[in-house]
Design a protein around this motif. Sequence first.
Motif, PDB file in Angstrom:
ATOM      1  N   MET A   1       0.833  -1.192   0.000  1.00  9.55           N
ATOM      2  CA  MET A   1       0.000   0.000   0.000  1.00  9.55           C
ATOM      3  C   MET A   1       0.869   1.244   0.000  1.00  9.55           C
ATOM      4  O   MET A   1       1.998   1.238   0.502  1.00  9.55           O
ATOM      5  N   SER A   2       0.308   2.316  -0.563  1.00  5.94           N
ATOM      6  CA  SER A   2       1.038   3.575  -0.612  1.00  5.94           C
ATOM      7  C   SER A   2       0.077   4.708  -0.296  1.00  5.94           C
ATOM      8  O   SER A   2      -0.829   4.993  -1.072  1.00  5.94           O
ATOM      9  N   PHE A   3       0.258   5.320   0.856  1.00  5.85           N
ATOM     10  CA  PHE A   3      -0.509   6.508   1.225  1.00  5.85           C
ATOM     11  C   PHE A   3       0.322   7.318   2.207  1.00  5.85           C
ATOM     12  O   PHE A   3       1.402   6.901   2.620  1.00  5.85           O
ATOM     13  N   LYS A   4      -0.183   8.491   2.566  1.00  5.29           N
ATOM     14  CA  LYS A   4       0.588   9.426   3.376  1.00  5.29           C
ATOM     15  C   LYS A   4      -0.095   9.684   4.712  1.00  5.29           C
ATOM     16  O   LYS A   4      -1.306   9.901   4.773  1.00  5.29           O
ATOM     17  N   ILE A   5       0.720   9.667   5.773  1.00  8.31           N
ATOM     18  CA  ILE A   5       0.269  10.026   7.110  1.00  8.31           C
ATOM     19  C   ILE A   5       1.037  11.264   7.545  1.00  8.31           C
ATOM     20  O   ILE A   5       2.271  11.275   7.521  1.00  8.31           O
ATOM     21  N   ALA A   6       0.316  12.312   7.935  1.00  2.00           N
ATOM     22  CA  ALA A   6       0.959  13.511   8.471  1.00  2.00           C
ATOM     23  C   ALA A   6       0.803  13.517   9.988  1.00  2.00           C
ATOM     24  O   ALA A   6      -0.289  13.251  10.504  1.00  2.00           O
ATOM     25  N   ILE A   7       1.893  13.791  10.695  1.00  2.00           N
ATOM     26  CA  ILE A   7       1.849  13.873  12.161  1.00  2.00           C
ATOM     27  C   ILE A   7       2.170  15.305  12.560  1.00  2.00           C
ATOM     28  O   ILE A   7       3.284  15.790  12.337  1.00  2.00           O
ATOM     29  N   ILE A   8       1.180  15.991  13.131  1.00  2.00           N
ATOM     30  CA  ILE A   8       1.349  17.373  13.600  1.00  2.00           C
ATOM     31  C   ILE A   8       1.737  17.328  15.072  1.00  2.00           C
ATOM     32  O   ILE A   8       1.118  16.628  15.867  1.00  2.00           O
ATOM     33  N   GLY A   9       2.769  18.099  15.430  1.00  2.00           N
ATOM     34  CA  GLY A   9       3.303  18.003  16.783  1.00  2.00           C
ATOM     35  C   GLY A   9       4.214  16.801  16.910  1.00  2.00           C
ATOM     36  O   GLY A   9       4.339  16.202  17.978  1.00  2.00           O
ATOM     37  N   ALA A  10       4.867  16.461  15.803  1.00  2.00           N
ATOM     38  CA  ALA A  10       5.739  15.279  15.778  1.00  2.00           C
ATOM     39  C   ALA A  10       6.939  15.432  16.689  1.00  2.00           C
ATOM     40  O   ALA A  10       7.627  14.451  16.989  1.00  2.00           O
ATOM     41  N   GLY A  11       7.206  16.650  17.158  1.00  2.00           N
ATOM     42  CA  GLY A  11       8.291  16.874  18.107  1.00  2.00           C
ATOM     43  C   GLY A  11       8.042  16.242  19.462  1.00  2.00           C
ATOM     44  O   GLY A  11       8.927  16.260  20.321  1.00  2.00           O
ATOM     45  N   SER A  12       6.825  15.687  19.684  1.00  2.00           N
ATOM     46  CA  SER A  12       6.571  14.844  20.869  1.00  2.00           C
ATOM     47  C   SER A  12       7.281  13.523  20.609  1.00  2.00           C
ATOM     48  O   SER A  12       6.664  12.534  20.208  1.00  2.00           O
ATOM     49  N   VAL A  13       8.584  13.527  20.838  1.00  2.00           N
ATOM     50  CA  VAL A  13       9.471  12.526  20.247  1.00  2.00           C
ATOM     51  C   VAL A  13       9.108  11.096  20.627  1.00  2.00           C
ATOM     52  O   VAL A  13       8.975  10.219  19.770  1.00  2.00           O
ATOM     53  N   GLY A  14       8.948  10.830  21.926  1.00  2.00           N
ATOM     54  CA  GLY A  14       8.674   9.464  22.357  1.00  2.00           C
ATOM     55  C   GLY A  14       7.368   8.931  21.809  1.00  2.00           C
ATOM     56  O   GLY A  14       7.292   7.783  21.355  1.00  2.00           O
ATOM     57  N   PHE A  15       6.323   9.777  21.812  1.00  2.00           N
ATOM     58  CA  PHE A  15       5.017   9.333  21.352  1.00  2.00           C
ATOM     59  C   PHE A  15       5.019   9.137  19.843  1.00  2.00           C
ATOM     60  O   PHE A  15       4.440   8.176  19.323  1.00  2.00           O
ATOM     61  N   THR A  16       5.681  10.031  19.112  1.00  2.00           N
ATOM     62  CA  THR A  16       5.764   9.887  17.660  1.00  2.00           C
ATOM     63  C   THR A  16       6.476   8.590  17.288  1.00  2.00           C
ATOM     64  O   THR A  16       6.054   7.862  16.379  1.00  2.00           O
ATOM     65  N   LYS A  17       7.546   8.273  17.989  1.00  2.00           N
ATOM     66  CA  LYS A  17       8.277   7.023  17.727  1.00  2.00           C
ATOM     67  C   LYS A  17       7.368   5.811  17.958  1.00  2.00           C
ATOM     68  O   LYS A  17       7.376   4.844  17.180  1.00  2.00           O
ATOM     69  N   LYS A  18       6.568   5.848  19.027  1.00  2.00           N
ATOM     70  CA  LYS A  18       5.659   4.740  19.314  1.00  2.00           C
ATOM     71  C   LYS A  18       4.636   4.572  18.198  1.00  2.00           C
ATOM     72  O   LYS A  18       4.396   3.459  17.714  1.00  2.00           O
ATOM     73  N   LEU A  19       4.007   5.675  17.766  1.00  2.00           N
ATOM     74  CA  LEU A  19       3.023   5.604  16.688  1.00  2.00           C
ATOM     75  C   LEU A  19       3.657   5.064  15.409  1.00  2.00           C
ATOM     76  O   LEU A  19       3.071   4.234  14.708  1.00  2.00           O
ATOM     77  N   PHE A  20       4.851   5.535  15.103  1.00  2.00           N
ATOM     78  CA  PHE A  20       5.569   5.137  13.886  1.00  2.00           C
ATOM     79  C   PHE A  20       5.840   3.634  13.879  1.00  2.00           C
ATOM     80  O   PHE A  20       5.527   2.935  12.899  1.00  2.00           O
ATOM     81  N   THR A  21       6.406   3.117  14.961  1.00  2.00           N
ATOM     82  CA  THR A  21       6.735   1.691  14.991  1.00  2.00           C
ATOM     83  C   THR A  21       5.470   0.834  15.031  1.00  2.00           C
ATOM     84  O   THR A  21       5.426  -0.243  14.427  1.00  2.00           O
ATOM     85  N   ASP A  22       4.433   1.306  15.726  1.00  2.00           N
ATOM     86  CA  ASP A  22       3.161   0.574  15.729  1.00  2.00           C
ATOM     87  C   ASP A  22       2.611   0.418  14.311  1.00  2.00           C
ATOM     88  O   ASP A  22       2.196  -0.670  13.899  1.00  2.00           O
ATOM     89  N   ILE A  23       2.595   1.510  13.576  1.00  2.00           N
ATOM     90  CA  ILE A  23       2.027   1.499  12.225  1.00  2.00           C
ATOM     91  C   ILE A  23       2.840   0.595  11.306  1.00  2.00           C
ATOM     92  O   ILE A  23       2.285  -0.147  10.479  1.00  2.00           O
ATOM     93  N   LEU A  24       4.158   0.590  11.480  1.00  2.00           N
ATOM     94  CA  LEU A  24       4.997  -0.248  10.630  1.00  2.00           C
ATOM     95  C   LEU A  24       4.972  -1.716  11.042  1.00  2.00           C
ATOM     96  O   LEU A  24       5.587  -2.554  10.371  1.00  2.00           O
ATOM     97  N   CYS A  25       4.253  -2.041  12.114  1.00  2.00           N
ATOM     98  CA  CYS A  25       4.023  -3.456  12.443  1.00  2.00           C
ATOM     99  C   CYS A  25       2.993  -4.088  11.497  1.00  2.00           C
ATOM    100  O   CYS A  25       2.857  -5.323  11.465  1.00  2.00           O
TER     101      CYS A  25
END
Length: 488
Positions: A1-25
């Motif tokens: 699949m190919s689509f785009k996810i935008a994360i606003i406030g991505a500087g919330s570093v720990g939480f952004t990393k968690k969301l990123f790795t979850d989605i890539l699971c």
Amino acid sequence: MSFKIAIIGAGSVGFTKKLFTDILCVPEFKGIEFALTDVSEHNLQMIKAILDRIVEANKLPTKVTATTDRRKALEGARYVISCVRVGGLEAYADDIRIPLKYGIDQCVGDTICAGGILYGQRNIPVILDFCKDIREVAETDAKFLNYANPMAMNTWAAIEYGKVDTVGLCHGVQHGAEQIAEVLGAKSPRELDYVCSGINHQTWFIELRLNGREIGKDELVAAFEAHPVYSRQEKLRIDVLKRFGVYSTESNGHLSEYLPWYRKRPDEITRWIDMSDWIHGETGGYLRYSTETRNWFETEYPQFLEAAAKPIDPSKRSNEHASHILEALETNRVYRGHFNVKNDGVITNLPQDAIVESPGFVDRFGINMAAGITLPEACAATCISSINVQRMSVHAAISGDIDLLKLAVLHDPLVGAVSTPEEVWQMVDEMVVAEAAWLPQFAHAVPAAKERLSRSRVKTREWAGAARRSVRSIEELRAEKAALKQAG
């Protein structure tokens, strides 16, 4: 699949990393694009370096971009996730400090109470800017996933005024269920089935079954009172369980500031809280924790970057809703969770315009809520008090009406238990003046507020609160972590 996810406030570093790795699971999501945006270029570059390291270590085709140009990040996005804290820790400190001068002792101050209401005034204009950009440059019918507090107010504004397909997401239900499963002796939280319904941070476990067996109030009370840790950390929460008959999703400290009964007298506060961790009721606990976390991350960044160079382990995917919702929408693998949406018949005895948190199922057709739930009367009454405050707060944030803002604060349960109308009027003036840089809708009201403050006779006091702790230094944090590691 190919689509785009935008994360606003991505500087919330720990939480952004968690969301990123979850989605890539999700196997189908390996080739998607993440567009990170934040007002802090410094934080953006830190989180991008971490995510790039994850992509490289896992040999993924995932694309990661970062820009302070929010509109550019949102271009063509199918999903937009918000993790913003408008005003950062600087404004948040005033949310805690100024109400203390008027006797209002908050643990978190991010949902209602004086701090949460002002937090909403800062966030809502920005949320509406996000919605405008989503409507104009994101993919048609893009979905907005809001993680930012105050959850109900932000989601209310995005749906009613932003006119964007929005769902609010939180993890309080999952954490509460984990506690219940533990005290009941379950081998896994999966053994517990439940219906949880209410409003964000005031959601109630109205039906519980452990391996198919119904769990009643008396058994649950006995289980919590027998637990060696929760019996001490969740005293207030257990007391509410005894009186209401159902358990609240929210932590001891959070729940204490939504009710008018437990934090209105300093000597009573210390009776009901526990100081083993900030979340159990410490004065300004989350502000201290957030400050320490920021300082720790800045200092220990090389270690965080090094830790990112590890394989993604799908078995460690978190229970945050975002990745599971996206998976269900894109693959049709059905997901059941608890979501924040406009009521519209979901809960029969709460106002229909309110944002409620309740069970729903997600598939390719969207988020489908279970309708017709009726809360116990005491739970509904408590929720309605907060909903009335939320409604006035949202309308004040939209209109810039400082008198309506004062009425919203006046009607807050804890504020009303502690402060007089004169004190509330002065406190709101003081907070609006202190936070004026993030409150453009009240710019017209600031000069008059300053003038009133210059001649006010309402007495205040410099008070740290009933249970305040100082921010720990990096050296103290290192020593504590080393001691815990040695003990473990």
